[in-house]
Design a protein around this motif. Structure first.
Motif, PDB file in Angstrom:
ATOM      1  N   GLN A 172      45.172  80.712 -25.480  1.00 50.25           N
ATOM      2  CA  GLN A 172      45.891  81.629 -24.596  1.00 50.25           C
ATOM      3  C   GLN A 172      45.530  81.282 -23.148  1.00 50.25           C
ATOM      4  OE1 GLN A 172      45.139  85.669 -25.904  1.00 50.25           O
ATOM      5  NE2 GLN A 172      45.532  85.126 -28.042  1.00 50.25           N
ATOM      6  N   LEU A 173      46.366  80.477 -22.531  1.00 49.66           N
ATOM      7  CA  LEU A 173      46.137  80.037 -21.151  1.00 49.66           C
ATOM      8  C   LEU A 173      46.957  80.921 -20.228  1.00 49.66           C
ATOM      9  CD1 LEU A 173      46.141  76.148 -21.579  1.00 49.66           C
ATOM     10  CD2 LEU A 173      44.313  77.820 -21.990  1.00 49.66           C
ATOM     11  N   TYR A 174      46.418  82.110 -19.955  1.00 48.30           N
ATOM     12  CA  TYR A 174      47.184  83.171 -19.327  1.00 48.30           C
ATOM     13  C   TYR A 174      46.946  83.268 -17.820  1.00 48.30           C
ATOM     14  CZ  TYR A 174      48.462  84.967 -23.970  1.00 48.30           C
ATOM     15  OH  TYR A 174      48.975  85.128 -25.237  1.00 48.30           O
ATOM     16  N   TRP A 175      46.723  82.125 -17.166  1.00 42.90           N
ATOM     17  CA  TRP A 175      46.476  82.104 -15.728  1.00 42.90           C
ATOM     18  C   TRP A 175      47.385  81.084 -15.051  1.00 42.90           C
ATOM     19  CZ3 TRP A 175      42.842  81.571 -19.617  1.00 42.90           C
ATOM     20  CH2 TRP A 175      42.006  82.668 -19.826  1.00 42.90           C
ATOM     21  N   PRO A 176      47.634  81.245 -13.762  1.00 47.05           N
ATOM     22  CA  PRO A 176      48.532  80.316 -13.063  1.00 47.05           C
ATOM     23  C   PRO A 176      47.897  78.940 -12.863  1.00 47.05           C
ATOM     24  CG  PRO A 176      48.271  82.396 -11.844  1.00 47.05           C
ATOM     25  CD  PRO A 176      47.228  82.382 -12.916  1.00 47.05           C
ATOM     26  N   VAL A 177      48.742  77.964 -12.631  1.00 48.20           N
ATOM     27  CA  VAL A 177      48.267  76.615 -12.338  1.00 48.20           C
ATOM     28  C   VAL A 177      47.390  76.616 -11.090  1.00 48.20           C
ATOM     29  CG1 VAL A 177      49.001  74.291 -11.689  1.00 48.20           C
ATOM     30  CG2 VAL A 177      50.243  75.532 -13.479  1.00 48.20           C
ATOM     31  N   PRO A 203      58.978  83.914 -12.342  1.00 50.77           N
ATOM     32  CA  PRO A 203      59.507  83.126 -13.464  1.00 50.77           C
ATOM     33  C   PRO A 203      59.228  81.639 -13.314  1.00 50.77           C
ATOM     34  CG  PRO A 203      61.131  84.721 -12.711  1.00 50.77           C
ATOM     35  CD  PRO A 203      60.017  84.760 -11.724  1.00 50.77           C
ATOM     36  N   GLU A 204      59.225  81.169 -12.072  1.00 55.20           N
ATOM     37  CA  GLU A 204      58.995  79.742 -11.831  1.00 55.20           C
ATOM     38  C   GLU A 204      57.625  79.282 -12.327  1.00 55.20           C
ATOM     39  OE1 GLU A 204      62.208  81.246  -9.440  1.00 55.20           O
ATOM     40  OE2 GLU A 204      60.110  81.904  -9.595  1.00 55.20           O
ATOM     41  N   GLU A 205      56.650  80.211 -12.411  1.00 57.36           N
ATOM     42  CA  GLU A 205      55.325  79.842 -12.902  1.00 57.36           C
ATOM     43  C   GLU A 205      55.386  79.397 -14.362  1.00 57.36           C
ATOM     44  OE1 GLU A 205      51.424  78.951 -13.224  1.00 57.36           O
ATOM     45  OE2 GLU A 205      52.342  79.601 -11.331  1.00 57.36           O
ATOM     46  N   ILE A 206      56.146  80.121 -15.170  1.00 55.06           N
ATOM     47  CA  ILE A 206      56.267  79.764 -16.582  1.00 55.06           C
ATOM     48  C   ILE A 206      57.020  78.447 -16.734  1.00 55.06           C
ATOM     49  CG2 ILE A 206      57.216  80.473 -18.799  1.00 55.06           C
ATOM     50  CD1 ILE A 206      54.741  82.066 -17.892  1.00 55.06           C
ATOM     51  N   VAL A 207      58.079  78.265 -15.980  1.00 48.67           N
ATOM     52  CA  VAL A 207      58.818  76.998 -16.030  1.00 48.67           C
ATOM     53  C   VAL A 207      57.906  75.847 -15.612  1.00 48.67           C
ATOM     54  CG1 VAL A 207      60.789  75.720 -15.112  1.00 48.67           C
ATOM     55  CG2 VAL A 207      61.021  78.159 -15.619  1.00 48.67           C
ATOM     56  N   LYS A 208      57.083  76.086 -14.600  1.00 52.01           N
ATOM     57  CA  LYS A 208      56.158  75.049 -14.147  1.00 52.01           C
ATOM     58  C   LYS A 208      55.125  74.739 -15.217  1.00 52.01           C
ATOM     59  CE  LYS A 208      53.490  76.165 -10.682  1.00 52.01           C
ATOM     60  NZ  LYS A 208      53.024  76.377  -9.284  1.00 52.01           N
ATOM     61  N   GLN A 209      54.611  75.754 -15.895  1.00 51.34           N
ATOM     62  CA  GLN A 209      53.615  75.511 -16.936  1.00 51.34           C
ATOM     63  C   GLN A 209      54.208  74.717 -18.095  1.00 51.34           C
ATOM     64  OE1 GLN A 209      51.773  79.253 -17.957  1.00 51.34           O
ATOM     65  NE2 GLN A 209      50.854  79.508 -15.941  1.00 51.34           N
ATOM     66  N   ILE A 210      55.445  74.996 -18.458  1.00 49.93           N
ATOM     67  CA  ILE A 210      56.100  74.179 -19.480  1.00 49.93           C
ATOM     68  C   ILE A 210      56.196  72.737 -18.990  1.00 49.93           C
ATOM     69  CG2 ILE A 210      58.288  73.778 -20.680  1.00 49.93           C
ATOM     70  CD1 ILE A 210      58.639  76.843 -20.710  1.00 49.93           C
ATOM     71  N   GLY A 211      56.491  72.567 -17.711  1.00 46.21           N
ATOM     72  CA  GLY A 211      56.517  71.229 -17.154  1.00 46.21           C
ATOM     73  C   GLY A 211      55.186  70.519 -17.263  1.00 46.21           C
ATOM     74  N   VAL A 212      54.095  71.257 -17.036  1.00 50.40           N
ATOM     75  CA  VAL A 212      52.762  70.662 -17.174  1.00 50.40           C
ATOM     76  C   VAL A 212      52.553  70.167 -18.598  1.00 50.40           C
ATOM     77  CG1 VAL A 212      50.285  71.162 -17.172  1.00 50.40           C
ATOM     78  CG2 VAL A 212      51.719  71.973 -15.295  1.00 50.40           C
ATOM     79  N   THR A 213      52.939  70.966 -19.593  1.00 52.21           N
ATOM     80  CA  THR A 213      52.737  70.545 -20.983  1.00 52.21           C
ATOM     81  C   THR A 213      53.480  69.252 -21.276  1.00 52.21           C
ATOM     82  OG1 THR A 213      54.620  71.767 -21.954  1.00 52.21           O
ATOM     83  CG2 THR A 213      52.535  72.962 -21.671  1.00 52.21           C
ATOM     84  N   ARG A 214      54.595  69.041 -20.619  1.00 54.67           N
ATOM     85  CA  ARG A 214      55.403  67.853 -20.901  1.00 54.67           C
ATOM     86  C   ARG A 214      54.873  66.599 -20.222  1.00 54.67           C
ATOM     87  NH1 ARG A 214      61.415  70.770 -20.661  1.00 54.67           N
ATOM     88  NH2 ARG A 214      61.132  71.935 -22.620  1.00 54.67           N
ATOM     89  N   THR A 215      53.863  66.750 -19.390  1.00 57.68           N
ATOM     90  CA  THR A 215      53.203  65.573 -18.827  1.00 57.68           C
ATOM     91  C   THR A 215      52.004  65.155 -19.658  1.00 57.68           C
ATOM     92  OG1 THR A 215      51.707  66.836 -17.386  1.00 57.68           O
ATOM     93  CG2 THR A 215      53.890  66.294 -16.501  1.00 57.68           C
TER      94      THR A 215
END
Length: 553
Positions: A362-367, A409-421
């Motif tokens: 559970q990584l429940y914090w911002p980048v 909302p952009e934080e969640i989209v960004k975190q998904i982006g991190v996973t894809r790297t």
């Protein structure tokens, strides 16, 4: 676009239908990725608002479609305290079913591929069980059956599979009563049948992990569901030993305090396991108390992993621990609550021993929150994953709210982006479905437009089995408004899905169809015209993909 089932069970797509809640074949072309980092360079998170695609581009070939996109996309559906479903207790069967269908339709429309449904919130059940009572969060009173006899879990499974979604059954392993519970314990509840293994802790009741009868009961409950239901996964959450409660009353819940890195700096209420601890010592035990507690939990985790796969080899076992690792291993600069010390959950050991199929920390914090940075913690868990299990982080999508610490909302989209790297990730889970159902601040719209433009297969789990299913048989014919497909599985392994590529002009589009719906229509496209080529493969329950066959060219 919305999927419509006609009387002949044909799947077809029609355009212009409002709501778009039942899209099955809403495919689109692959999106190019950003250039790969130089050799030896650390992966970098995407820029704010940037869209990170799922996979590197394949060389374009008019005759060969690219590889199927792979990503586990799930959302937790909480039943405890009626967080997600049902919206309140003691609704009619029709209302509960309607709410469940709305959730499943939204998941399908967003191109998710799994639901993690809480079936055991507090040593109770949302399904008929001889081992535990009906949950009060379902019927309003613990132990009271639904007014109309039905099986909610069976309904969820059937309806999820009809939409091409996996259904993972989520169990709370030790909690025996939630702080919000109102009805008395039922006679069949473990707190009534074996009160000696259930301990009060603050406003909760908790099964003592040091009591063998408590752990055996949880194991029996889980394996009962694995045997009786066609689930795709077993999932347990972060509640092992309870989150420590401040000995002086605190207005914040212990979980919320942990997220804010506050636990450990106050006087903590000791968990009342003195009796089981003394029994261990009198039996010759040599571990210290913290090590003994971790051993208690480890024993259950190992037994669950072995027991689940002995019953059904294809059922995945997933765990979602608190996201910060043990203090002696965590990266420099990371601070906060330790699940290793406080919940006695040695997730690093479980990864090292291969006692799970996926870890969802559970990584429940911002980048950008350096003391608990999302990307740094994700890399930590990947470094622990020496057995190459799946690591699919949990995202705090419900923090998109109106609180002082709300996510954009952009934080969640960004975190998904991190996973894809990160090559070792290929998936994530949203806590919880409520934020997606409410489309808080447009999060569902942003996900569909930027992150989930096309369907995706869940990654395969080769350690559970890697034999490929046989290629399907397929036929196509021209119809008035599209190309009709008829599919059937080859002899041998059961098939869960059909993966379908269709080419419109120079664009390959990808879609999935559940194996239960073998007749479907690829509609003509206003821009691309009719599909000029169709390629199909079969996919088994472990994500293994058959040889592809060309249906039409």
């Amino acid at each position: 676009m919305v999927l419509v089932f006609n009387a002949k069970k044909r799947l077809t797509l029609s355009a212009g239908v409002a709501g778009a809640l039942a899209v099955l074949l809403d495919g689109c072309s692959s999106t190019p990725t950003a250039p790969a980092p130089e050799a030896g360079a650390a992966p970098r998170p995407p820029a704010p608002g940037a869209t990170v695609p799922m996979a590197p581009p394949a060389p374009f070939d008019m005759h060969l479609p690219p590889p199927a996109p792979r990503e586990f996309r799930a959302a937790w559906v909480s039943t405890v305290a009626n967080i997600d479903w049902p919206s309140r207790n003691n609704l009619t069967m029709a209302k509960q079913q309607a709410e469940a269908l709305a959730i499943l339709d939204r998941a399908q429309a967003l191109n998710l591929n799994a639901i993690v449904l809480q079936v055991r919130p507090s040593a109770d059940a949302i399904y008929p069980s001889e081992l535990e009572p009906w949950s009060e969060f379902l019927t309003g009173q613990q132990g009271r059956a639904p007014a109309t006899a039905w099986d909610p879990l069976q309904f969820w499974i059937e309806q999820a599979h009809a939409r091409g979604l996996q259904l993972h059954a989520w169990f709370n392993p030790y909690r025996a009563r939630h702080a919000t519970a109102k009805s008395p314990l039922a006679r069949s509840h473990i707190g009534s049948t074996h009160p000696e293994v259930v301990k009060p802790y603050g406003r909760y009741l908790w099964m003592d992990p040091g009591e063998a009868a408590a752990s055996q009961h949880t194991l029996d409950v889980v394996l009962d569901v694995v045997r009786r239901y066609d689930i795709d996964g077993v999932h347990i959450d972060d509640y092992f030993y309870p989150y420590p409660i401040d000995a002086s009353a605190s207005t914040a819940g212990p979980e919320g305090v942990a997220l804010d890195a506050g636990i450990g700096q106050r006087q903590e209420l000791e968990f009342p396991d003195q009796a089981s601890w003394q029994h261990y010592l009198l039996g010759g035990g040599t571990l210290d108390r913290a090590g003994w507690r971790r051993q208690n939990v480890n024993s259950l985790i190992e037994a669950l992993y072995l027991g689940i796969h002995k019953e059904k080899s294809w059922v995945r076992f997933g765990i979602s621990p608190f996201g910060i690792g043990r203090p002696d291993r965590r990266p420099p600069g990371i601070v906060g609550f330790s699940q290793y010390d406080k919940l006695y959950a040695d997730a690093e050991l479980w990864l090292a021993n291969g006692w799970l199929d996926y870890l969802a920390p559970q990584l429940y914090w911002p980048v950008a929150q350096a003391p608990q940075a999302f990307d740094v913690l994700l890399d930590y868990w990947l470094a622990q994953n020496t057995r190459a299990r799946h690591v699919w982080p949990g995202l705090y999508t419900s923090r998109i709210d109106n609180s002082a610490k709300a996510f954009a909302p952009e934080e969640i989209v960004k975190q998904i982006g991190v996973t894809r790297t990160r090559a070792g990730v290929q998936g994530h889970l949203h806590f919880s479905i409520a934020a997606l159902m409410e489309n808080r601040k447009g999060i569902a719209d942003q996900l569909k437009a930027q992150a989930y433009q096309t369907a995706a297969l869940a990654p395969a789990s080769p350690w559970l089995g890697s034999e490929l299913p046989p290629a399907p048989a397929a036929s196509a014919r021209r119809e008035s408004n599209g190309v009709g497909l008829r599919l059937s599985a080859g002899a041998g392994k059961p098939v869960a899905h059909y993966a379908i590529w269709s080419r419109y002009g120079s664009e390959w589009r990808f879609a999935l169809a559940p194996a239960s719906r073998p007749v479907l229509l690829l509609p003509d496209d206003a821009a691309g015209g009719s599909a000029q080529a169709v390629v199909v493969s079969a996919v088994d329950r472990l994500g293994n993909e058959s040889e592809r066959i060309s249906v039409m060219r």
